[in-house]
Design an enzyme around this catalytic site. Structure first.
Site, PDB file in Angstrom:
ATOM      1  N   ARG A  27       0.815  -1.218   0.000  1.00 26.20           N
ATOM      2  CA  ARG A  27       0.000   0.000   0.000  1.00 26.20           C
ATOM      3  C   ARG A  27       0.846   1.265   0.000  1.00 26.20           C
ATOM      4  O   ARG A  27       0.314   2.375  -0.041  1.00 26.20           O
ATOM      5  CB  ARG A  27      -0.899   0.011   1.226  1.00 26.20           C
ATOM      6  CG  ARG A  27      -1.995  -0.984   1.087  1.00 26.20           C
ATOM      7  CD  ARG A  27      -2.731  -1.145   2.356  1.00 26.20           C
ATOM      8  NE  ARG A  27      -3.971  -1.803   2.050  1.00 26.20           N
ATOM      9  CZ  ARG A  27      -5.155  -1.208   2.049  1.00 26.20           C
ATOM     10  NH1 ARG A  27      -5.266   0.055   2.376  1.00 26.20           N
ATOM     11  NH2 ARG A  27      -6.227  -1.875   1.734  1.00 26.20           N
ATOM     12  N   TRP A  75       3.476   6.070   1.573  1.00 25.04           N
ATOM     13  CA  TRP A  75       3.517   6.506   0.176  1.00 25.04           C
ATOM     14  C   TRP A  75       3.546   8.027   0.246  1.00 25.04           C
ATOM     15  O   TRP A  75       2.586   8.645   0.723  1.00 25.04           O
ATOM     16  CB  TRP A  75       2.281   6.021  -0.590  1.00 25.04           C
ATOM     17  CG  TRP A  75       2.343   6.353  -2.049  1.00 25.04           C
ATOM     18  CD1 TRP A  75       3.042   5.681  -3.013  1.00 25.04           C
ATOM     19  CD2 TRP A  75       1.693   7.435  -2.714  1.00 25.04           C
ATOM     20  NE1 TRP A  75       2.861   6.279  -4.223  1.00 25.04           N
ATOM     21  CE2 TRP A  75       2.042   7.363  -4.073  1.00 25.04           C
ATOM     22  CE3 TRP A  75       0.862   8.470  -2.297  1.00 25.04           C
ATOM     23  CZ2 TRP A  75       1.577   8.276  -5.022  1.00 25.04           C
ATOM     24  CZ3 TRP A  75       0.392   9.378  -3.232  1.00 25.04           C
ATOM     25  CH2 TRP A  75       0.750   9.271  -4.588  1.00 25.04           C
ATOM     26  N   GLY A 100      -3.461   9.803   4.576  1.00 19.68           N
ATOM     27  CA  GLY A 100      -4.400  10.815   4.087  1.00 19.68           C
ATOM     28  C   GLY A 100      -3.672  12.125   3.824  1.00 19.68           C
ATOM     29  O   GLY A 100      -2.438  12.171   3.795  1.00 19.68           O
ATOM     30  N   GLU A 501      -5.706  -1.017 -21.391  1.00 18.78           N
ATOM     31  CA  GLU A 501      -5.304  -1.741 -20.185  1.00 18.78           C
ATOM     32  C   GLU A 501      -3.933  -2.403 -20.384  1.00 18.78           C
ATOM     33  O   GLU A 501      -3.089  -2.385 -19.475  1.00 18.78           O
ATOM     34  CB  GLU A 501      -6.392  -2.778 -19.833  1.00 18.78           C
ATOM     35  CG  GLU A 501      -6.086  -3.679 -18.651  1.00 18.78           C
ATOM     36  CD  GLU A 501      -5.826  -2.958 -17.333  1.00 18.78           C
ATOM     37  OE1 GLU A 501      -6.042  -1.750 -17.240  1.00 18.78           O
ATOM     38  OE2 GLU A 501      -5.355  -3.642 -16.401  1.00 18.78           O
ATOM     39  N   LYS A 505      -0.696  -1.607 -18.056  1.00 15.38           N
ATOM     40  CA  LYS A 505       0.057  -2.657 -17.351  1.00 15.38           C
ATOM     41  C   LYS A 505       1.541  -2.553 -17.695  1.00 15.38           C
ATOM     42  O   LYS A 505       2.392  -2.624 -16.827  1.00 15.38           O
ATOM     43  CB  LYS A 505      -0.435  -4.068 -17.738  1.00 15.38           C
ATOM     44  CG  LYS A 505      -1.768  -4.510 -17.183  1.00 15.38           C
ATOM     45  CD  LYS A 505      -1.772  -4.900 -15.729  1.00 15.38           C
ATOM     46  CE  LYS A 505      -2.114  -3.732 -14.865  1.00 15.38           C
ATOM     47  NZ  LYS A 505      -3.501  -3.462 -14.603  1.00 15.38           N
ATOM     48  N   HIS A 524      -4.555   8.851 -37.961  1.00 15.16           N
ATOM     49  CA  HIS A 524      -4.866  10.237 -37.590  1.00 15.16           C
ATOM     50  C   HIS A 524      -3.790  10.823 -36.682  1.00 15.16           C
ATOM     51  O   HIS A 524      -4.015  11.832 -36.024  1.00 15.16           O
ATOM     52  CB  HIS A 524      -6.240  10.312 -36.916  1.00 15.16           C
ATOM     53  CG  HIS A 524      -7.349   9.844 -37.816  1.00 15.16           C
ATOM     54  ND1 HIS A 524      -7.730  10.538 -38.939  1.00 15.16           N
ATOM     55  CD2 HIS A 524      -8.111   8.726 -37.796  1.00 15.16           C
ATOM     56  CE1 HIS A 524      -8.690   9.879 -39.561  1.00 15.16           C
ATOM     57  NE2 HIS A 524      -8.937   8.767 -38.887  1.00 15.16           N
ATOM     58  N   LYS A 623      -0.763   0.656  -3.862  1.00 18.07           N
ATOM     59  CA  LYS A 623      -2.090   0.074  -4.043  1.00 18.07           C
ATOM     60  C   LYS A 623      -3.086   0.926  -3.261  1.00 18.07           C
ATOM     61  O   LYS A 623      -2.737   1.454  -2.210  1.00 18.07           O
ATOM     62  CB  LYS A 623      -2.053  -1.347  -3.474  1.00 18.07           C
ATOM     63  CG  LYS A 623      -3.208  -2.201  -3.874  1.00 18.07           C
ATOM     64  CD  LYS A 623      -2.906  -2.918  -5.153  1.00 18.07           C
ATOM     65  CE  LYS A 623      -4.047  -3.797  -5.590  1.00 18.07           C
ATOM     66  NZ  LYS A 623      -3.945  -4.120  -7.003  1.00 18.07           N
TER      67      LYS A 623
HETATM   68  C1  F6R Z   1      -3.467  -0.304 -12.222  1.00 22.97           C
HETATM   69  C2  F6R Z   1      -4.224  -0.115 -11.007  1.00 22.97           C
HETATM   70  C3  F6R Z   1      -4.859   1.198 -10.785  1.00 22.97           C
HETATM   71  C4  F6R Z   1      -6.211   1.027 -10.086  1.00 22.97           C
HETATM   72  C5  F6R Z   1      -6.789   2.399  -9.722  1.00 22.97           C
HETATM   73  C6  F6R Z   1      -8.177   2.288  -9.115  1.00 22.97           C
HETATM   74  O1  F6R Z   1      -2.959  -1.601 -12.327  1.00 22.97           O
HETATM   75  O2  F6R Z   1      -4.322  -0.988 -10.187  1.00 22.97           O
HETATM   76  O3  F6R Z   1      -4.994   1.913 -11.958  1.00 22.97           O
HETATM   77  O4  F6R Z   1      -7.072   0.337 -10.922  1.00 22.97           O
HETATM   78  O5  F6R Z   1      -5.942   3.035  -8.819  1.00 22.97           O
HETATM   79  O6  F6R Z   1      -8.156   1.493  -7.984  1.00 22.97           O
HETATM   80  P1  F6R Z   1      -9.470   0.832  -7.412  1.00 22.97           P
HETATM   81  O7  F6R Z   1      -9.931  -0.166  -8.384  1.00 22.97           O
HETATM   82  O8  F6R Z   1      -9.044   0.234  -6.108  1.00 22.97           O
HETATM   83  O9  F6R Z   1     -10.460   1.938  -7.228  1.00 22.97           O
END
Ligand code: F6R
Length: 628
Positions: A27, A75, A100, A501, A505, A524, A623
């Site tokens: 996280r 983070w 936060g 996507e 990735k 374009h 995350k």
């Molecule tokens: C990319 C990724 C992020 C999340 C985004 C939204 O691999 O994981 O782009 O998809 O931060 O997160 P959630 O789905 O938890 O709202």
């Protein structure tokens, strides 16, 4: 985005704090720190921190024993990941960790400087530590001081505070997740239940505006109300809050999370594990339809029949990968259900003067259920009068789930790798179910079509399993990407979001700049970029747009571009000198995006391996984005 763990117990809690931080490290991994009431230092507060990983902190902490402490993995938002910015932040005998952003930290900082406080960090968090210390001058106890400090904060916070000489830890939340763990040998708090698995499964989720005092044998919770984003008050008359009864006002949930679900097992990385868990995650998500030949709207909540009746359109709000699942769903909802659907990036929608429609179904898609922008966008839609809300989410008690009238919980299990994989495909399964359910509710679905869609869905785990067998070939393709700096992903129709996507990735875990484009747009503009150094990855299912797509591929080949084509077994695409073709076992109709994205996940994963990046913890990311 940051991880918090706190504990007060009758035994050494340092190993638990370190274990909890290790579980939460995904996280936020810019730095990590703990503050404990050190048994070997006459219970004075000891702070330890590392600007590396939790493993480094563990080495420092190995000789320390303590029965109370707080811990944090960061983070960075305000201030670089340096030692002085690492949490806990201290103020003469008070230590505090925070998840936060405090928006009004500048005026509070100025007030505190005028009171003689000296700031050593660049963080917004340090104001809370000093503010609690300041409030302690006239407060009866730490709990009161924290409540008074919180009443002055504007912004989002989950905090844990400890003071030298006290036998408690005080925690509070508004806008950031925080829960309590009730244990046999002590009581605990964390930003996620997985951090407490080794000591308790009895979890109490704190609500917006809750403040709790955790002692070895007791826990007290007070509510000072949800507020909006916090508010400044006269510190002479703070909101003391209402005492709450645990088990009544705040229910105790028994977590069913298994330890294996958050452990790596035989895999090299969580991302790899999670890619390979997709058949199982899809099967678990689809388990709720059982063997039914017919879908019932209450799959989405008891009130779904009323909420779905009379909707005239759908608005999907999400960020990142979840936004891409919304983009795929738009094709399904419009094609299968015949309902107009728009998809918006939550961080844009929340600040846009849009035209509200109370008959629109608002869908928030989120793996974590805590993404600040997605949550704020749903609240914003509701404030505009749109009350028909549905959360598609992987975390049951999350803020977004609680904010929405309806819910569909995907059963991907915990996703630890920062790059989302199994959460995405299970979101797609949920959204396909929704499209079919809406089609049925609007009377557009024949019995035969419904049965066919359900059969296709049930076959999905097996179909994904077959894609996973392509790993060796995809890994050999990945070798070609080692020295590339750019890549282009092309798709058409509902595979265009899959191109987006795939590009996301690749860029997030391998740091190769990648763009996703609808193949028809190539001429374009982006065609100007094509040369032998830019691989062009193409999704070429055997669908109605294949012939059009082949013309687009010709345009690339004619300009010396190197093509990597993910085709279906029966897609008429021919291998050539600069055209590499890999075939998925079967064409899967409307559900084909679910299969093609798995192949792209494997490609990104193997490119990242070749490049030697930190796959599960890519630089600058974290995350669960709980800050704006
Ligand atoms: C990319 C990724 C992020 C999340 C985004 C939204 O691999 O994981 O782009 O998809 O931060 O997160 P959630 O789905 O938890 O709202």
């Amino acid at each position: 985005m940051c991880g918090i763990v706190a504990a007060v117990a009758d035994r050494d809690i340092v190993p638990l704090l370190i274990e909890g931080l290790t579980r939460l490290e995904y996280r936020g991994y810019d730095s990590a720190g703990i503050a404990v009431r050190d048994e070997s230092a006459k219970r004075a507060l000891t702070r330890m921190c590392s600007t590396g990983r939790v493993a480094d902190l563990a080495v420092q902490a190995q000789d320390c024993t303590a029965k109370a402490g707080i811990a944090h993995t960061r983070w960075a938002t305000h201030g670089a990941p340096s030692e002085r910015n690492t949490h806990p932040l201290m103020s003469s005998g008070v230590a505090l960790v925070h998840n936060g952003i405090i928006e009004n930290y500048i005026p509070i900082r100025q007030m505190l400087i005028a009171q003689g406080y000296v700031f050593v960090s660049e963080t917004d968090t340090e104001v809370i530590a000093h503010l609690v210390h300041f409030e302690l001058k006239c407060a009866a106890d730490l709990l009161t001081a924290v409540r008074r400090a919180c009443a002055q904060l504007v912004g989002a916070y989950g905090i844990a505070v400890i003071r030298e000489g006290d036998d408690c830890v005080v925690v509070a939340r508004r806008g950031s997740p925080l829960l309590l763990g009730l244990g046999e040998h002590g009581n605990y708090a964390a930003s996620d239940a997985s951090a407490l698995l080794s000591v308790t499964r009895n979890i109490v989720y704190l609500e917006e505006g809750d403040v709790a005092e955790i002692k070895r044998q007791s826990v007290r919770i007070f509510s000072v109300g949800a507020g909006d984003t916090g508010r400044a008050t006269d510190r002479e008359c703070p909101e003391e809050g209402t005492p709450l009864v645990i088990g009544v006002d705040r229910p105790v949930h028994v977590s069913t999370l298994s330890a294996e679900a958050v452990e790596l097992g035989d895999y090299q990385h969580y991302m790899q594990k999670e890619i390979f868990e997709q058949p199982e995650a899809l099967a678990a998500t689809l388990e709720m339809i059982g063997g039914a030949q017919s879908l019932m709207p209450n799959l989405f909540g008891a009130n779904a029949p009323e909420v779905f009746t009379g909707i005239n359109s759908v608005l999907i709000l999400a960020c990142g990968t979840s936004y891409h699942s919304g983009l795929v769903a738009r094709y399904w909802i419009e094609q299968i259900a015949g309902i107009r659907c728009t998809v918006e990036i939550a961080s844009e929608y929340r600040y846009r003067a849009s035209v509200p429609d109370p008959n629109q179904l608002v869908i928030a898609i989120s793996q974590s259920g805590e993404t600040a922008d997605t949550l704020a966008s749903v609240k914003y839609a509701k404030s505009l009068g749109m009350q028909r809300t549905l959360a598609i989410c992987n975390v049951p008690e999350s803020a977004i789930v609680r904010e929405c009238a309806l819910r569909f919980l995907t059963r991907a299990g915990p996703e630890v790798g920062v790059a989302s994989t199994k959460a995405f495909t299970t979101q797609l399964a949920a959204l396909f179910l929704l499209a079919v359910t809406l089609a049925k509710a609007s009377g557009r679905l024949s019995v035969a079509d419904e049965a066919q869609y359900l059969t296709d869905l049930r076959h999905l785990p097996l179909a994904v399993q077959k894609v996973l067998t392509l790993e060796p070939q995809i890994a050999s393709w990945a070798l070609h990407f080692a020295n590339k700096h750019h890549a282009l992903f092309l798709g058409r129709g509902m595979h265009y979001p899959i191109a987006l996507e795939g590009a996301l990735k690749l860029k997030e875990i391998s740091y190769i700049h990648a763009e996703g484009y609808p193949a028809g747009e190539l001429k374009h503009g982006p065609l100007a970029l094509v040369d032998a150094d830019m691989p062009v990855i193409t999704i070429a299912p055997n669908d109605a747009l294949l012939e059009k797509l082949k013309s687009n591929l010709m345009e690339v080949a004619a300009r010396g571009g190197e093509l990597y084509v993910f085709a279906d077994a029966d897609s008429a695409v021919t291998e050539g000198d600069a055209v590499h073709v890999l075939r998925l076992a079967e064409h899967y109709g409307l559900l084909s995006p679910v299969l093609h994205v798995v192949a792209l996940q494997l490609l990104s994963y193997h490119v990242a391996l070749v490049k030697g990046t930190d796959v599960d913890k890519p630089r600058n990311l974290a995350k669960s984005v709980t800050v704006e």
